[in-house]
Design a protein around this motif. Structure first.
Motif, PDB file in Angstrom:
ATOM      1  N   GLU A  46     -22.132  31.485 -37.814  1.00 13.35           N
ATOM      2  CA  GLU A  46     -22.735  30.165 -37.996  1.00 13.35           C
ATOM      3  C   GLU A  46     -23.804  29.917 -36.939  1.00 13.35           C
ATOM      4  O   GLU A  46     -24.847  29.312 -37.213  1.00 13.35           O
ATOM      5  CB  GLU A  46     -21.660  29.076 -37.909  1.00 13.35           C
ATOM      6  CG  GLU A  46     -20.804  28.939 -39.152  1.00 13.35           C
ATOM      7  CD  GLU A  46     -19.777  27.827 -39.011  1.00 13.35           C
ATOM      8  OE1 GLU A  46     -19.976  26.932 -38.156  1.00 13.35           O
ATOM      9  OE2 GLU A  46     -18.773  27.853 -39.738  1.00 13.35           O
ATOM     10  N   GLU A  49     -26.834  32.147 -37.949  1.00 10.20           N
ATOM     11  CA  GLU A  49     -27.403  31.989 -39.286  1.00 10.20           C
ATOM     12  C   GLU A  49     -28.718  31.210 -39.307  1.00 10.20           C
ATOM     13  O   GLU A  49     -29.647  31.564 -40.034  1.00 10.20           O
ATOM     14  CB  GLU A  49     -26.387  31.301 -40.205  1.00 10.20           C
ATOM     15  CG  GLU A  49     -26.813  31.243 -41.666  1.00 10.20           C
ATOM     16  CD  GLU A  49     -27.089  32.616 -42.269  1.00 10.20           C
ATOM     17  OE1 GLU A  49     -27.975  32.700 -43.133  1.00 10.20           O
ATOM     18  OE2 GLU A  49     -26.427  33.606 -41.854  1.00 10.20           O
ATOM     19  N   LYS A  50     -28.827  30.162 -38.483  1.00  7.74           N
ATOM     20  CA  LYS A  50     -30.066  29.374 -38.520  1.00  7.74           C
ATOM     21  C   LYS A  50     -31.262  30.207 -38.062  1.00  7.74           C
ATOM     22  O   LYS A  50     -32.399  29.994 -38.507  1.00  7.74           O
ATOM     23  CB  LYS A  50     -29.926  28.113 -37.682  1.00  7.74           C
ATOM     24  CG  LYS A  50     -29.749  28.337 -36.198  1.00  7.74           C
ATOM     25  CD  LYS A  50     -29.668  27.002 -35.449  1.00  7.74           C
ATOM     26  CE  LYS A  50     -29.512  27.195 -33.952  1.00  7.74           C
ATOM     27  NZ  LYS A  50     -29.438  25.896 -33.234  1.00  7.74           N
ATOM     28  N   TYR A  51     -31.011  31.179 -37.185  1.00  5.19           N
ATOM     29  CA  TYR A  51     -32.085  32.075 -36.756  1.00  5.19           C
ATOM     30  C   TYR A  51     -32.369  33.113 -37.835  1.00  5.19           C
ATOM     31  O   TYR A  51     -33.524  33.469 -38.069  1.00  5.19           O
ATOM     32  CB  TYR A  51     -31.702  32.761 -35.445  1.00  5.19           C
ATOM     33  CG  TYR A  51     -31.560  31.803 -34.293  1.00  5.19           C
ATOM     34  CD1 TYR A  51     -32.663  31.437 -33.525  1.00  5.19           C
ATOM     35  CD2 TYR A  51     -30.330  31.242 -33.966  1.00  5.19           C
ATOM     36  CE1 TYR A  51     -32.539  30.547 -32.458  1.00  5.19           C
ATOM     37  CE2 TYR A  51     -30.193  30.356 -32.906  1.00  5.19           C
ATOM     38  CZ  TYR A  51     -31.302  30.006 -32.166  1.00  5.19           C
ATOM     39  OH  TYR A  51     -31.183  29.118 -31.121  1.00  5.19           O
ATOM     40  N   LYS A  52     -31.330  33.583 -38.499  1.00  5.91           N
ATOM     41  CA  LYS A  52     -31.491  34.564 -39.567  1.00  5.91           C
ATOM     42  C   LYS A  52     -32.296  33.990 -40.721  1.00  5.91           C
ATOM     43  O   LYS A  52     -33.132  34.682 -41.322  1.00  5.91           O
ATOM     44  CB  LYS A  52     -30.111  35.028 -40.050  1.00  5.91           C
ATOM     45  CG  LYS A  52     -30.140  36.053 -41.191  1.00  5.91           C
ATOM     46  CD  LYS A  52     -30.829  37.339 -40.788  1.00  5.91           C
ATOM     47  CE  LYS A  52     -30.743  38.380 -41.898  1.00  5.91           C
ATOM     48  NZ  LYS A  52     -31.582  39.569 -41.596  1.00  5.91           N
ATOM     49  N   GLN A  53     -32.071  32.733 -41.049  1.00  5.63           N
ATOM     50  CA  GLN A  53     -32.815  32.101 -42.133  1.00  5.63           C
ATOM     51  C   GLN A  53     -34.302  32.030 -41.823  1.00  5.63           C
ATOM     52  O   GLN A  53     -35.149  32.177 -42.710  1.00  5.63           O
ATOM     53  CB  GLN A  53     -32.270  30.695 -42.382  1.00  5.63           C
ATOM     54  CG  GLN A  53     -30.878  30.681 -42.996  1.00  5.63           C
ATOM     55  CD  GLN A  53     -30.312  29.280 -43.115  1.00  5.63           C
ATOM     56  OE1 GLN A  53     -30.917  28.301 -42.681  1.00  5.63           O
ATOM     57  NE2 GLN A  53     -29.119  29.162 -43.702  1.00  5.63           N
ATOM     58  N   ARG A  54     -34.635  31.820 -40.549  1.00  7.53           N
ATOM     59  CA  ARG A  54     -36.033  31.695 -40.135  1.00  7.53           C
ATOM     60  C   ARG A  54     -36.691  33.050 -39.890  1.00  7.53           C
ATOM     61  O   ARG A  54     -37.906  33.199 -40.066  1.00  7.53           O
ATOM     62  CB  ARG A  54     -36.090  30.831 -38.866  1.00  7.53           C
ATOM     63  CG  ARG A  54     -37.462  30.638 -38.279  1.00  7.53           C
ATOM     64  CD  ARG A  54     -37.481  29.475 -37.293  1.00  7.53           C
ATOM     65  NE  ARG A  54     -36.490  29.624 -36.241  1.00  7.53           N
ATOM     66  CZ  ARG A  54     -36.729  30.217 -35.074  1.00  7.53           C
ATOM     67  NH1 ARG A  54     -37.911  30.758 -34.832  1.00  7.53           N
ATOM     68  NH2 ARG A  54     -35.792  30.277 -34.146  1.00  7.53           N
ATOM     69  N   ASP A  56     -35.833  36.303 -41.216  1.00  6.26           N
ATOM     70  CA  ASP A  56     -35.068  37.176 -42.103  1.00  6.26           C
ATOM     71  C   ASP A  56     -35.344  38.656 -41.879  1.00  6.26           C
ATOM     72  O   ASP A  56     -34.423  39.462 -41.759  1.00  6.26           O
ATOM     73  CB  ASP A  56     -35.357  36.812 -43.562  1.00  6.26           C
ATOM     74  CG  ASP A  56     -34.505  37.613 -44.528  1.00  6.26           C
ATOM     75  OD1 ASP A  56     -33.335  37.880 -44.192  1.00  6.26           O
ATOM     76  OD2 ASP A  56     -35.004  37.982 -45.589  1.00  6.26           O
ATOM     77  N   ASN A  57     -36.607  39.053 -41.795  1.00  5.05           N
ATOM     78  CA  ASN A  57     -36.949  40.471 -41.643  1.00  5.05           C
ATOM     79  C   ASN A  57     -37.162  40.883 -40.192  1.00  5.05           C
ATOM     80  O   ASN A  57     -37.582  42.005 -39.918  1.00  5.05           O
ATOM     81  CB  ASN A  57     -38.203  40.795 -42.453  1.00  5.05           C
ATOM     82  CG  ASN A  57     -37.963  40.667 -43.945  1.00  5.05           C
ATOM     83  OD1 ASN A  57     -36.908  41.062 -44.441  1.00  5.05           O
ATOM     84  ND2 ASN A  57     -38.931  40.097 -44.657  1.00  5.05           N
TER      85      ASN A  57
END
Length: 280
Positions: A46, A49-54, A56-57
């Motif tokens: 959790e 995740e907010k960093y992963k969404q921004r 992604d690659n």
């Protein structure tokens, strides 16, 4: 040689692991261990995740055993990979505090976690043919990140960062140089640092005193003035009796007074496979 699908990127790698995992789980049934890991990883992811969404690659995550690995700056480059890695580490520890409050409400012991972060050039590779892994990164910098996590408990630190990560972030954080280590006996030593807080926030006077005396002790230690260094590390322990890094250095000074190091000694310690630091 780097394959056509491989690429060299400067990345930051974050390794997080539950401290004292064996002691924590030794009296738990297999189902209880599985539930613990599920809840722990869900909570930590959790925070990521907010960093992963921004990104992604530019950010990859993997859960291995009781460890979580985050690579910043690959497969695609990321300019501020070191700072984002540190931001994630801070967010993970904040999330852990909330997770432990929930465990306390269920009369369960708290979980502690050590994090190591290192920044370096690594070879990254999309591993599309392997369905269990979509990405890999290899190199000494990755290994050093793993080592930093491994020694975090030895120094009693929540977050330990490597020298290059420190250089990227030093103007924005409170920190102290913990030690100098080398991966192998023929490698150049690298400094490792303890993250203490953000400079936008003040730190308690007690922590400032610890930083000052510890830094003085380190300078005396590196200049072979072991008896004087012992006085500084002893003062640190008077201020904070739980400072493991000061206690570790105090013991080293005692040994080095009895058995002086060779002339070429540079104050660095060689990391062993068990993540215990041994003298050269």
């Amino acid at each position: 040689m780097v394959n056509g699908s491989d690429a060299r990127h400067e990345v930051s790698v974050l390794f997080a692991e539950i401290s004292g995992y064996s002691r924590l789980t030794e009296n738990l049934a297999a189902e209880e261990v599985a539930d613990l890991l599920h809840d722990y990883f869900q909570s930590m992811l959790e925070a990521v995740e907010k960093y992963k969404q921004r990104l992604d690659n530019q950010l990859e995550i993997a859960c291995i055993g009781n460890s979580l690995v985050v690579v910043l700056g690959a497969p695609e480059p990321l300019d501020n990979h070191a700072w984002v890695a540190l931001e994630i580490a801070i967010a993970m520890h904040q999330q852990l505090e909330a997770f432990n409050r929930h465990r306390a409400g269920e009369n369960k012991p708290p979980i502690t976690m050590g994090i190591g972060i290192n920044s370096d050039v690594a070879i990254s590779n999309d591993v599309a043919a392997n369905r269990t892994l979509q990405f890999s990164a290899v190199g000494d910098g990755i290994n050093l990140g793993y080592l930093l996590q491994g020694v975090s408990d030895q120094y009693g630190c929540d977050i330990v960062i490597g020298e290059k990560t420190y250089e990227y972030c030093k103007d924005r954080i409170w920190s102290r140089e913990l030690d100098r280590i080398r991966m192998r006996s023929n490698h150049q030593p690298v400094a490792l640092y303890q993250y203490l807080g953000l400079k936008e926030e003040s730190i308690p006077p007690k922590s400032q005193e610890v930083m000052e005396h510890y830094d003085k002790g380190r300078q005396y230690y590196l200049n072979r003035k072991f008896a004087v260094a012992m006085g500084e590390f002893a003062t640190v322990l008077e201020i904070d009796s739980n400072d493991r890094a000061a206690r570790l250095h105090l013991k080293r000074c005692q040994r080095l007074l009895k058995n002086p190091p060779p002339e070429e000694w540079d104050g660095a310690w060689v990391a062993q496979k068990t993540w215990v630091l041994a003298d050269n």
